[in-house]
Write a protein that holds these residues in place. Structure first.
Motif, PDB file in Angstrom:
ATOM      1  N   ILE A  93       1.744  -3.283  -8.200  1.00 33.31           N
ATOM      2  CA  ILE A  93       2.722  -3.052  -9.269  1.00 33.31           C
ATOM      3  C   ILE A  93       2.153  -3.691 -10.538  1.00 33.31           C
ATOM      4  CG2 ILE A  93       4.747  -2.842  -7.779  1.00 33.31           C
ATOM      5  CD1 ILE A  93       5.487  -5.757  -8.527  1.00 33.31           C
ATOM      6  N   LEU A 114       4.363   1.670 -10.597  1.00 32.59           N
ATOM      7  CA  LEU A 114       4.100   1.456  -9.175  1.00 32.59           C
ATOM      8  C   LEU A 114       2.938   2.352  -8.787  1.00 32.59           C
ATOM      9  CD1 LEU A 114       7.307   1.024  -9.784  1.00 32.59           C
ATOM     10  CD2 LEU A 114       7.408   0.699  -7.319  1.00 32.59           C
ATOM     11  N   THR A 118       4.127   1.911  -2.564  1.00 30.41           N
ATOM     12  CA  THR A 118       4.232   0.444  -2.629  1.00 30.41           C
ATOM     13  C   THR A 118       5.219  -0.045  -1.570  1.00 30.41           C
ATOM     14  OG1 THR A 118       5.958   0.632  -4.293  1.00 30.41           O
ATOM     15  CG2 THR A 118       3.728   0.346  -5.107  1.00 30.41           C
TER      16      THR A 118
END
Ligand code: MF3
Ligand code: CO
Ligand code: CO
Length: 264
Positions: A93, A114, A118
């Protein structure tokens, strides 16, 4: 107090400046993918700000900051320095923070990206960070004491078992990058300032998945979580209006209105 109130001519310029900063974040979206370096992201933003928007990056040279944007990955809380060796990878991130100057007026905004798929924790952290900003934006209006902003953010974040970074705050903005007032993202009853129409400032909560403590690295800029937990941040520059606020750095695809009103 009056020195924090912007004149109509200044507000006009701040709207233009804010739109440009938002457009940088919109423009960079398609490049923020696995295998790109943060240096390449910096270069693309820099060229776009200078050549497409005829604006200036406020970060470049600010107290000696060496690059045009900040790129803060995973446990980096803020002020990450773009670097050709920092390559984005699936699961990361990253916060990209843009501050530009157009016609002498600054605007400041950041969001999380992102990278690929993730973790559930990463997604939740980013969602809570953005929602904490949105909740504070919705209560902004003339007459509200400044501490309500921090109170709202801290309560929401801690109810979701994350923590708020205390060392960095939002700020007034205009001809200068950082102006009064300080906008704290946590409870602080001693802040007596009351919001007034035509104030312009940022709100930019930094939220950690673990403990709130941070450490500055030896480069003098990069701030990381002390416990190496993840950190997320969203930032907008806003104008206090008659019944609410106008998000000067609003992006077209945001799930919040650009103009918020509490008039009933
Ligand atoms: N954009 C940051 C803020 O929200 C400040 C970055 S300063 C820099 O206030 F020098 F690191 F760019
Ligand atoms: Co800021
Ligand atoms: Co910023």
């Amino acid at each position: 107090m009056n020195y924090m109130i912007k004149k109509p001519t200044e507000i006009k310029k701040m709207r233009i400046s804010g739109k440009i900063a938002a457009e940088v974040l919109e423009m960079i979206e398609k490049y923020v993918r696995p295998n790109i370096s943060t240096e390449d992201i910096n270069q693309i933003c820099h060229d776009y700000i200078i050549h497409e928007k005829k604006a200036i990056s406020a970060c470049l040279g600010y107290h000696g900051f060496p690059k045009s944007i900040c790129t803060s990955i995973n446990d980096v809380v803020c002020h990450g320095i773009p670097n050709k060796k920092k390559i984005l990878k699936e699961g990361d991130i990253v916060n990209i923070d843009i501050t530009i100057i157009k016609d002498n007026y600054h605007s400041d905004t950041s969001k999380m990206f992102l990278i690929g798929e993730t973790s559930i924790l990463s997604k939740r952290l980013c969602t809570i960070a953005q929602e904490s900003l949105y909740r504070s934006l919705k209560l902004v209006q003339p007459g509200i004491p400044l501490y309500k902003i921090g109170e709202t953010i801290q309560n929401y974040v801690e109810n979701n078992n994350f923590s708020v970074v205390k060392e960095y705050c939002g700020h007034g903005i205009g001809r200068n990058f950082h102006e009064e007032p300080h906008i704290l993202h946590y409870k602080n009853k001693d802040n007596n300032i009351v919001l007034k129409k035509d104030m312009i400032f940022t709100i930019e909560p930094m939220i950690n998945s673990g403990n709130p403590q941070v450490r500055c690295m030896k480069d003098g800029w990069t701030v990381k979580t002390k416990d190496r937990s993840l950190s997320a941040q969203y930032e907008h520059t806003i104008l206090v209006t008659e019944y609410g606020c106008e998000i000067l750095t609003w992006r077209k695809n945001e799930k919040i209105c650009q103009k918020l009103s509490n008039k009933n």
